[in-house]
Design a protein around this motif. Structure first.
Motif, PDB file in Angstrom:
ATOM      1  N   GLY A  27      -9.271   6.014  -8.763  1.00  0.00           N
ATOM      2  CA  GLY A  27     -10.447   5.957  -8.220  1.00  0.00           C
ATOM      3  C   GLY A  27     -11.016   7.209  -7.763  1.00  0.00           C
ATOM      4  N   VAL A  28     -10.310   8.258  -7.304  1.00  0.00           N
ATOM      5  CA  VAL A  28     -10.667   9.654  -6.940  1.00  0.00           C
ATOM      6  C   VAL A  28     -11.273  10.297  -8.140  1.00  0.00           C
ATOM      7  CG1 VAL A  28     -10.272  11.665  -5.825  1.00  0.00           C
ATOM      8  CG2 VAL A  28      -9.348   9.629  -4.638  1.00  0.00           C
ATOM      9  N   ALA A  39       0.286   1.970  -6.274  1.00  0.00           N
ATOM     10  CA  ALA A  39      -0.710   1.731  -5.505  1.00  0.00           C
ATOM     11  C   ALA A  39      -1.605   3.094  -5.124  1.00  0.00           C
ATOM     12  CB  ALA A  39      -0.601   0.989  -4.189  1.00  0.00           C
ATOM     13  N   ARG A  40      -0.685   4.095  -4.726  1.00  0.00           N
ATOM     14  CA  ARG A  40      -1.392   5.308  -4.716  1.00  0.00           C
ATOM     15  C   ARG A  40      -2.053   5.930  -6.007  1.00  0.00           C
ATOM     16  NH1 ARG A  40       3.649   6.322  -2.289  1.00  0.00           N
ATOM     17  NH2 ARG A  40       3.565   6.175   0.043  1.00  0.00           N
ATOM     18  N   GLN A  41      -1.310   5.572  -7.118  1.00  0.00           N
ATOM     19  CA  GLN A  41      -1.892   5.995  -8.390  1.00  0.00           C
ATOM     20  C   GLN A  41      -3.025   5.521  -8.816  1.00  0.00           C
ATOM     21  OE1 GLN A  41      -0.630   8.670  -9.974  1.00  0.00           O
ATOM     22  NE2 GLN A  41      -0.811   8.185 -11.926  1.00  0.00           N
ATOM     23  N   VAL A  42      -3.292   4.041  -8.263  1.00  0.00           N
ATOM     24  CA  VAL A  42      -4.688   3.512  -8.507  1.00  0.00           C
ATOM     25  C   VAL A  42      -5.606   4.301  -7.621  1.00  0.00           C
ATOM     26  CG1 VAL A  42      -5.881   1.282  -8.116  1.00  0.00           C
ATOM     27  CG2 VAL A  42      -3.411   1.121  -9.265  1.00  0.00           C
ATOM     28  N   LEU A  43      -5.237   4.499  -6.463  1.00  0.00           N
ATOM     29  CA  LEU A  43      -6.066   5.231  -5.656  1.00  0.00           C
ATOM     30  C   LEU A  43      -6.721   6.528  -6.184  1.00  0.00           C
ATOM     31  CD1 LEU A  43      -7.752   5.589  -2.893  1.00  0.00           C
ATOM     32  CD2 LEU A  43      -5.555   6.610  -1.866  1.00  0.00           C
ATOM     33  N   TRP A  44      -5.644   7.342  -6.701  1.00  0.00           N
ATOM     34  CA  TRP A  44      -6.042   8.737  -7.438  1.00  0.00           C
ATOM     35  C   TRP A  44      -6.680   8.381  -8.495  1.00  0.00           C
ATOM     36  CZ3 TRP A  44      -5.585  12.275  -4.231  1.00  0.00           C
ATOM     37  CH2 TRP A  44      -4.504  12.360  -3.208  1.00  0.00           C
ATOM     38  N   GLY A  67      -1.041  12.687  -8.145  1.00  0.00           N
ATOM     39  CA  GLY A  67      -2.556  12.762  -7.871  1.00  0.00           C
ATOM     40  C   GLY A  67      -3.245  14.307  -8.397  1.00  0.00           C
ATOM     41  N   GLN A  79       0.931  -1.180  -0.094  1.00  0.00           N
ATOM     42  CA  GLN A  79      -0.015  -0.009   0.045  1.00  0.00           C
ATOM     43  C   GLN A  79       0.975   1.214  -0.206  1.00  0.00           C
ATOM     44  OE1 GLN A  79      -2.662  -0.602   3.259  1.00  0.00           O
ATOM     45  NE2 GLN A  79      -3.857  -2.104   2.519  1.00  0.00           N
ATOM     46  N   ASN A  80       2.267   1.245   0.325  1.00  0.00           N
ATOM     47  CA  ASN A  80       2.954   2.418   0.405  1.00  0.00           C
ATOM     48  C   ASN A  80       3.774   2.589  -0.933  1.00  0.00           C
ATOM     49  OD1 ASN A  80       2.061   3.035   3.180  1.00  0.00           O
ATOM     50  ND2 ASN A  80       3.688   1.376   3.854  1.00  0.00           N
TER      51      ASN A  80
END
Length: 428
Positions: A61-62, A54-59, A403, A49-50
């Motif tokens: 989603g946003v 993975a953060r790009q996938v989260l962004w 993001g 998760q770090n």
């Protein structure tokens, strides 16, 4: 697909949507490859998760949530609130000047808790909306100097504030809006003058200034000689030639040296000298050299996904952001890079096609703004990685990690799709 689903997606331009998803997916895969190291457990990387990927996938989603909200909004909302968006964007930039957070020499970030946001990215969207609103107004006569100056000021105000934040790279991107103005009637001679000034700057950095002075004098003498008959009839032509000669000479002898010694900072001058091959310091040239080595090592077909040695051994810095193209070039070679860039070219041509089929000036100007922003980001980023432009921290649209960048480009594209969809509904 049932009727409600059909109505929800009615009017969407599927080629644009498909290319958008393809570029985001390529970006996630490239960021994953940039972080992957030989011997790592792929499953652990996938669950990590770090990791930036993975953060790009989260962004993403946003961004999809934002895209859905935009798609469900009437396009008239963006026309009505364009100036409010612009005012809000300027306000955010001013807030950054007061309480901005410094990241890698740039004070252009706002930090709220664990969330970090770069308003300079979002303000591109705000400026695009406001410029489209102004140029589409019935009261705007863009053939008049006053209207052109107001439009230029709308672009240069956020540009100037961003420069004060030490974010020169993103400030340069705002110049893309002048391409939109040329489409709407700005005289082409101004574009010629701009390119001529760029050539003069580069020439003055590569050639001795006194040699350039001799060249300018020789060219002026030849022009006067071959235009002597016209000069006899019209003395103003001689005055014009002498004014151009005087300006070019003064520009090379005084203006360029003053800018490079008194205006630009040392690191900015070094980056330009690296681009021109005049900087021999290994530390200053390291980023560009390693980037070109990584891309060149891919050869025709590439080394294969997750097999790039320059990537795995951390030779290329900022490989998830500024130099993400190196990962693609090394893993997939010249062929893969060509196909990748072809996807961008197809996206740009499709956006221009959408712009030209709009019935409203607002939608047309806005779509051309989207194309111009993507084009300049693409051109500068790729030029950075292959040594044709100084390294100024411009992300690759929808592909580089970040993001703020991903959300901004998503909103830019989906507002354009919303405007285009409403155009099609009006036609029916």
């Amino acid at each position: 697909m049932n009727r409600s689903q059909a109505k929800l997606t009615e009017g969407i331009d599927w080629p644009i949507f498909g290319m958008y998803l393809a570029l985001v997916l390529i970006g996630v895969l490239a960021i994953f490859a940039a972080e992957y190291r030989e011997g790592d457990d792929i499953l652990q990387n996938l669950l990590g998760q770090n990791k930036n990927w993975a953060r790009q996938v989260l962004w993403f989603g946003v961004s999809m949530v934002l895209a859905t909200g935009i798609w469900l909004t009437d396009s008239k909302f963006f026309t009505a609130t364009a100036n409010l968006f612009y005012a809000f964007g300027i306000l955010l930039l001013l807030i950054v000047l007061a309480i901005g957070t410094g990241v890698k020499g740039s004070n252009s970030w706002l930090e709220l808790g664990g969330f970090r946001f770069q308003p300079a990215e979002f303000t591109k969207l705000c400026t695009n909306l406001a410029l489209a609103k102004y140029l589409s107004s019935l009261e705007t006569d863009f053939s008049k100097m006053r209207a052109r100056l107001i439009a230029a000021a709308m672009v240069l105000v956020p540009c100037g504030i961003i420069i004060l934040q030490d974010e020169t790279g993103l400030a340069l991107v705002y110049l893309c809006f002048f391409l939109v103005m040329f489409r709407e009637g700005l005289p082409g001679i101004l574009l010629v003058i701009a390119f001529s000034l760029i050539i003069l700057v580069l020439s003055s950095l590569l050639v001795d200034k006194f040699i350039l002075l001799y060249i300018f004098t020789g060219i002026a003498a030849l022009v006067i000689y071959f235009s002597r008959r016209e000069i006899r009839r019209k003395r103003s032509r001689l005055a014009l030639i002498l004014v151009i000669w005087g300006f070019c000479s003064a520009f090379v002898l005084f203006i360029v040296p003053f800018v490079f010694t008194k205006v630009l900072k040392d690191y900015q001058v070094r980056r330009i000298e690296v681009m021109l091959g005049k900087e021999n310091d290994p530390k200053a040239t390291y980023n560009t050299r390693q980037s070109m080595i990584a891309i060149g090592s891919g050869g025709m077909w590439g080394k294969g996904y997750l097999k790039g040695t320059q990537t795995r051994f951390d030779f290329v810095p900022e490989q998830s952001t500024d130099f993400i193209f190196c990962t693609i070039g090394e893993d997939f070679g010249f062929t893969g890079s060509l196909l990748f860039l072809g996807l961008y070219v197809a996206l740009l041509f499709r956006i221009i096609h959408i712009a030209e089929r709009q019935r409203s000036t607002f939608s047309r100007v806005y779509a051309y703004g989207v194309a111009s922003i993507i084009f300049l980001h693409l051109a500068i980023n790729i030029s950075m990685t292959i040594g044709l432009a100084p390294v100024i921290g411009i992300p690759l649209p929808l592909v580089s990690y970040g993001g703020s960048s991903l959300m901004t480009f998503t909103m830019l594209i989906f507002i354009m799709l919303r405007l285009d969809a409403d155009r099609q509904m009006v036609l029916r």
